[in-house]
Write an enzyme that holds these catalytic residues in place. Sequence first.
Site, PDB file in Angstrom:
ATOM      1  N   CYS A   1       3.161  -3.364   3.995  1.00  0.00           N
ATOM      2  CA  CYS A   1       2.314  -2.238   4.405  1.00  0.00           C
ATOM      3  C   CYS A   1       3.017  -1.547   5.573  1.00  0.00           C
ATOM      4  CB  CYS A   1       0.883  -2.687   4.725  1.00  0.00           C
ATOM      5  SG  CYS A   1       0.673  -3.740   6.167  1.00  0.00           S
TER       6      CYS A   1
ATOM      7  N   ASP B   1       0.869  -1.176   0.000  1.00  0.00           N
ATOM      8  CA  ASP B   1       0.000   0.000   0.000  1.00  0.00           C
ATOM      9  C   ASP B   1       0.910   1.233   0.000  1.00  0.00           C
ATOM     10  OD1 ASP B   1       0.936   0.144   2.596  1.00  0.00           O
ATOM     11  OD2 ASP B   1      -1.036   0.149   3.552  1.00  0.00           O
TER      12      ASP B   1
ATOM     13  N   THR C   1       2.771  -1.989   8.836  1.00  0.00           N
ATOM     14  CA  THR C   1       3.212  -2.973   9.833  1.00  0.00           C
ATOM     15  C   THR C   1       3.501  -4.348   9.254  1.00  0.00           C
ATOM     16  OG1 THR C   1       0.930  -3.630  10.215  1.00  0.00           O
ATOM     17  CG2 THR C   1       1.804  -1.877  11.645  1.00  0.00           C
TER      18      THR C   1
ATOM     19  N   HIS D   1       9.503 -24.477   8.399  1.00  0.00           N
ATOM     20  CA  HIS D   1       8.418 -25.167   9.103  1.00  0.00           C
ATOM     21  C   HIS D   1       7.039 -24.940   8.479  1.00  0.00           C
ATOM     22  CE1 HIS D   1      10.741 -25.646  13.178  1.00  0.00           C
ATOM     23  NE2 HIS D   1      11.479 -25.934  12.127  1.00  0.00           N
TER      24      HIS D   1
ATOM     25  N   HIS E   1       6.703 -31.518   9.243  1.00  0.00           N
ATOM     26  CA  HIS E   1       6.038 -30.246   8.941  1.00  0.00           C
ATOM     27  C   HIS E   1       5.055 -30.376   7.778  1.00  0.00           C
ATOM     28  CE1 HIS E   1       8.739 -28.458  11.773  1.00  0.00           C
ATOM     29  NE2 HIS E   1       9.792 -28.861  11.085  1.00  0.00           N
TER      30      HIS E   1
HETATM   31  C1  RB5 Z   1      -1.913   2.439   6.618  1.00  0.00           C
HETATM   32  O1  RB5 Z   1      -1.955   3.646   7.313  1.00  0.00           O
HETATM   33  C2  RB5 Z   1      -1.677   1.293   7.576  1.00  0.00           C
HETATM   34  O2  RB5 Z   1      -2.782   1.130   8.399  1.00  0.00           O
HETATM   35  C3  RB5 Z   1      -1.376   0.025   6.823  1.00  0.00           C
HETATM   36  O3  RB5 Z   1      -0.272   0.218   6.015  1.00  0.00           O
HETATM   37  C4  RB5 Z   1      -1.021  -1.200   7.650  1.00  0.00           C
HETATM   38  O4  RB5 Z   1      -0.043  -0.924   8.591  1.00  0.00           O
HETATM   39  C5  RB5 Z   1      -2.133  -1.967   8.191  1.00  0.00           C
HETATM   40  O5  RB5 Z   1      -1.949  -3.050   8.772  1.00  0.00           O
END
Ligand code: RB5
Length: 142
Positions: free
Chosen positions: A65, A10, A67, A98, A133
Amino acid sequence: MKLKVAIASDHAGYNLKQFIKDSFDLHWVDLGAKNDKTSVDYPDFGYAVAECVANDEAEFGIAVCGTGIGISIACNRNPAIRAAVCTDSTMARLTRQHNCANVLCLGERLTGTEVVIDIVRTFLETEFEGGRHERRVNKLTT
Ligand code: RB5
């Protein structure tokens, strides 16, 4: 022959996606996003990577993304996908050995570029161990 890898992010993962593409000389299938300015929805890009790998149009996927978590949830809605968020190379090694993970998920807001290099290299170079596994991984695909 170069490994074919689908990659998408994203807006919050766009710069790390570009960094990974610039760092590894692979056959990249870039499914977007196109920049870090336009806010987009991570599920759309997770689904795109998942579909590409599930259809055997790429051997692995990388999804980024902010996180790594949201896009991993999206990827894992595809029954052919085993997507793992990794924040270090030990996680990358173990999820290949695994879980036979086929999509690597990363968080641009969490993981620095030096560490990302180690994670990506480890993920792409580590083989699934099979054996005990295999039975467990088979249970993930109903
Ligand atoms: C975008 O702001 C953020 O929420 C997205 O990139 C991600 O971290 C969601 O899990």
